[in-house]
Design an enzyme around this catalytic site. Structure first.
Site, PDB file in Angstrom:
ATOM      1  N   ASP A 247     -61.468 -26.526  -2.640  1.00  0.00           N
ATOM      2  CA  ASP A 247     -61.931 -25.719  -3.767  1.00  0.00           C
ATOM      3  C   ASP A 247     -62.840 -26.567  -4.668  1.00  0.00           C
ATOM      4  OD1 ASP A 247     -62.157 -23.518  -5.302  1.00  0.00           O
ATOM      5  OD2 ASP A 247     -60.168 -23.633  -6.213  1.00  0.00           O
TER       6      ASP A 247
ATOM      7  N   TYR B  86     -78.391 -29.309  14.573  1.00  0.00           N
ATOM      8  CA  TYR B  86     -78.751 -30.641  15.075  1.00  0.00           C
ATOM      9  C   TYR B  86     -79.905 -30.518  16.051  1.00  0.00           C
ATOM     10  CZ  TYR B  86     -75.891 -29.225  19.112  1.00  0.00           C
ATOM     11  OH  TYR B  86     -75.371 -28.548  20.176  1.00  0.00           O
TER      12      TYR B  86
END
Ligand code: IVH
Length: 699
Positions: free
Chosen positions: A138, A252
């Site tokens: 969080d 990637y």
């Protein structure tokens, strides 16, 4: 990341580097120095298990700074010195993400999760799906791009398509490596996602600091972390001690001729790759399950552990483990179909704002406190919520009678998120901030740059009581048995009027009061007596001087022989002490210029409290009084830091280099240039660790 052997090797390198005079380090030793520093950062920030003392790390770091300072051409973009930024950031440029940063679909119960699993099985045609489960951190989400192994960009989420480029701020996060060997996996450009956090302890510390400055504390660690990323002063960002978890490779490109590595065929393997590359990924927190039943059990088990974690999490994230399957499932415009968040029980509730009371703090600060209809949140009934200051009331447009959303996150004190304006009937009333102190009726004042109104009547009963409560509190004089309620009671009955009054309490009278048996009186008497022996830094902290927290109290105590020495310090002299800025210096000076305060201190001394710096007296009487020491080489049994501490504890002093001022050079194995230099100075005595220990033991 580092094998046992590499660890050993790097420790050896560290020990050798530490023995050397920084000025004598060659360019060739530069890479070894950087590797050693990166290794120690990893041990500290990722593993939480450092292998060197802080000052040893600093010594190496300073050596690197020195070498790079002499020849800036030697600086590399991933040098450990390159995190630090000077100056302010002007604007944060736009940063388009290589792949959109989506949100997550949420689930709140096991039916939602079973539904998710059923759909995923239908879409893939599989009977059983493998899931990887990890915490839902969080904080604030970030996206990082590494090109040819170097961190080139860090960005916030923004609208999901493009965020703000906050690379310099991101570099202040020590758990994010500035370079990582993606090339070992055949990868060229890599975009990874993660979450920036501030842990609960650092959050509490930072809020304490804000409160001491008269500012409103931040609502919760999530806002603190996300907000910090957008601060324009990177040095301030560094001070907040952000941390980061990375949990997703979003893009990637492969180097020429390279195939997709096995690490990028499953989510769990990608987390391991990130961990091995030196990132803090949830490698140790993750768990893989076949099918949803185990996942559901695991999520509810993890929820129980939530409060024991050092950082906030608000649920778990369940991800399809097979990355090819993830591709097959694809995404909607809002969230991927291969992942779902399992949200923990909400720590929010709605309530009605019934009234606002105004409390007077120890330093006269007036804090508005909302009284709300009691509402259970996360297992605790909340009926009182601090509103911090007038500005918060204005910003949130709060009115008496409003329906309000209240949140209580973990260890964080409850706060009002917002008022629900749609629920207004028109009968709500404006909150009126008082012009005079609600306790003593003196007019209130507010300094220009402060958000807080204050009662400046030092005799204000509310302030006196709060000062006594602070004085006796656990981290101050630690007088158990004299808690908040008793202090208030004794004050109201006229048994204690001020701080010295604690030490002249009439126990006979207390004995006649309801609820005070002989045993509790004995305990209280013993606790008060014991507090007289508290060390000077505690007493200094207990006095409640504005801006003087525990750390500053320690710094001050170290600089004096007696508490009243502080009367002689000018604000400029005070500013010469570590971490004492103009504001803190002004406050201390002001305190010790006040005759009333000096009277109180003199009374306390007469009552038997310790105003002398005993530690200094002890060391002045130590065996090594007036002698100077320096260590070189590896000592046979002692750690360098321990040996140095022993010198100081026994009244001696550590020097930084060999000079005619040096009395003793303590020599261990592989002693280098210091020994050679010392041999040339007749007055320096060269001794072994055993001889050193004997000097200490001598009575
Ligand atoms: S995966 C494409 N994993 O939660 C989905 N997100 O409410 C990528 N979050 O924006 C997200 N912990 O900032 C993922 N272990 C975790 C997470 C996580 C926290 C955040 C993330 C996301 C938000 C959605």
């Amino acid at each position: 990341m580092y094998s046992k052997e590499t660890t050993k090797q790097l420790q050896k390198v560290t020990a050798e580097l530490l023995k050397k005079d920084p000025a004598s380090l060659t360019k060739k030793e530069l890479e070894a120095l950087r590797s050693a520093l990166r290794f120690h950062e990893y041990r500290y920030y990722i593993l939480n298990d450092p292998l060197v003392a802080d000052f040893e790390y600093d010594q190496l770091y300073k050596a690197l700074e020195k070498i790079e300072g002499l020849d800036p051409g030697l600086i590399t973009p991933d040098s450990p010195t390159q995190r630090v930024a000077k100056g302010l950031t002007k604007d944060f440029p736009n940063a388009p993400h290589l792949v959109p940063m989506l949100s997550l679909d949420n689930s709140y119960n096991s039916d939602d999760l079973l539904d998710f699993d059923r759909k995923a099985r239908e879409l893939t045609g599989l009977n059983v799906i493998e899931y990887c489960v990890e915490p839902k951190f969080d904080g604030g989400s970030i996206s990082l791009v590494y090109e040819n192994d170097i961190l080139v960009r860090g960005a916030t989420r923004g609208d999901g398509v493009e965020g703000d480029e906050v690379t310099t701020n991101i570099k202040q996060i020590r758990s994010l490596p500035l370079s990582a060997k993606f090339s070992d996996y055949g990868l060229q450009v890599v975009e990874i996602r993660g979450e920036v956090l501030i842990n609960k302890t650092n959050f509490a510390k930072y809020n304490q600091h804000l409160i001491e400055q008269g500012l409103a504390p931040l609502a919760n660690p999530r806002n603190a972390a996300a907000g910090t990323l957008r601060i324009k002063d990177p040095a301030e960002v560094a001070k907040r001690n952000l941390e980061a978890f990375v949990y997703h490779v979003s893009y990637y490109s492969l180097a020429r001729g390279k195939k997709i590595p096995a690490e990028l065929t499953s989510h769990a393997a990608s987390l391991k790759m990130l961990w091995d590359l030196g990132f803090r990924s949830p490698e140790r927190e993750k768990k893989v399950f076949k099918g949803m039943e185990g996942v559901i059990r695991h999520c509810s088990e993890f929820e129980v552990k939530r409060d024991n974690l050092p950082y906030e999490i608000d649920g778990m994230v369940i991800k399809v483990n097979d990355l090819a399957l993830q591709d097959k499932l694809g995404m909607t415009s809002h969230h991927p179909r291969w992942a779902i968040a399992c949200k923990f029980k909400a720590r929010q509730g709605t309530s009605k704002l019934l009234n606002v009371e105004f409390q007077v703090g120890r330093t006269g600060s007036i804090t508005p406190v909302a009284k709300i209809q009691p509402v259970p949140i996360g297992g605790v009934t909340v009926s009182s919520v601090s509103l911090f200051n007038e500005e918060v009331i204005r910003e949130k447009d709060l009115k008496i009678g409003d329906t309000v959303l209240v949140e209580r996150a973990g260890d964080v004190i409850p706060y009002i998120v917002k008022s629900l304006a749609d629920a207004r009937s028109g009968k709500e009333k404006k909150i009126i901030f008082p012009k005079t102190c609600p306790v003593c009726n003196s007019p209130l004042f507010k300094e220009e740059e402060e958000a807080v109104w204050r009662c400046i009547n030092i005799e204000c009963p509310a302030q006196v009581v709060e000062r006594i409560i602070h004085f006796v509190s656990k981290d101050a004089m630690d007088i158990r048995g004299l808690g908040d309620a008793n202090v208030r009671k004794f004050y109201d009955l006229g048994l204690i009027k001020d701080i010295p009054g604690i030490y002249t309490l009439d126990f006979n009278k207390i004995g006649t009061m309801e609820g005070f048996g002989q045993k509790s009186i004995d305990n209280l008497q013993a606790a008060i007596l014991h507090s007289k022996k508290q060390p000077l830094h505690r007493l200094l902290f207990a006095l409640g001087i504005r801006f003087v927290g525990e750390t500053t109290a320690k710094t001050l105590a170290q600089a004096i022989n007696h508490l009243l020495d502080l009367k002689k310090f000018s604000p400029e002299q005070l500013q010469g002490l570590e971490d004492v800025g103009p504001k803190v210096a002004g406050s201390i000076y002001h305190f010790f210029s006040n005759k009333n305060n000096i009277d109180i201190l003199e009374q306390l001394e007469k009552l038997g409290l310790q105003l002398k710096n005993q530690k200094k007296e002890l060391s002045a009487a130590g065996n090594l009084k007036g002698q100077t020491f320096l260590f070189t080489g590896t000592l046979p049994t002692l750690k360098r830091s321990d040996a140095e501490a022993m010198v100081e504890e026994n009244g001696g002093q550590i020097l930084t280099g060999v000079s005619t001022k040096l009395n003793y050079l303590v020599v261990g194995e592989d002693a280098g240039s210091k020994l050679e230099k010392a041999k040339k100075i007749n007055t320096v005595r060269i001794i072994s660790e055993a001889e050193f220990l004997q000097m200490i033991r001598k009575k």
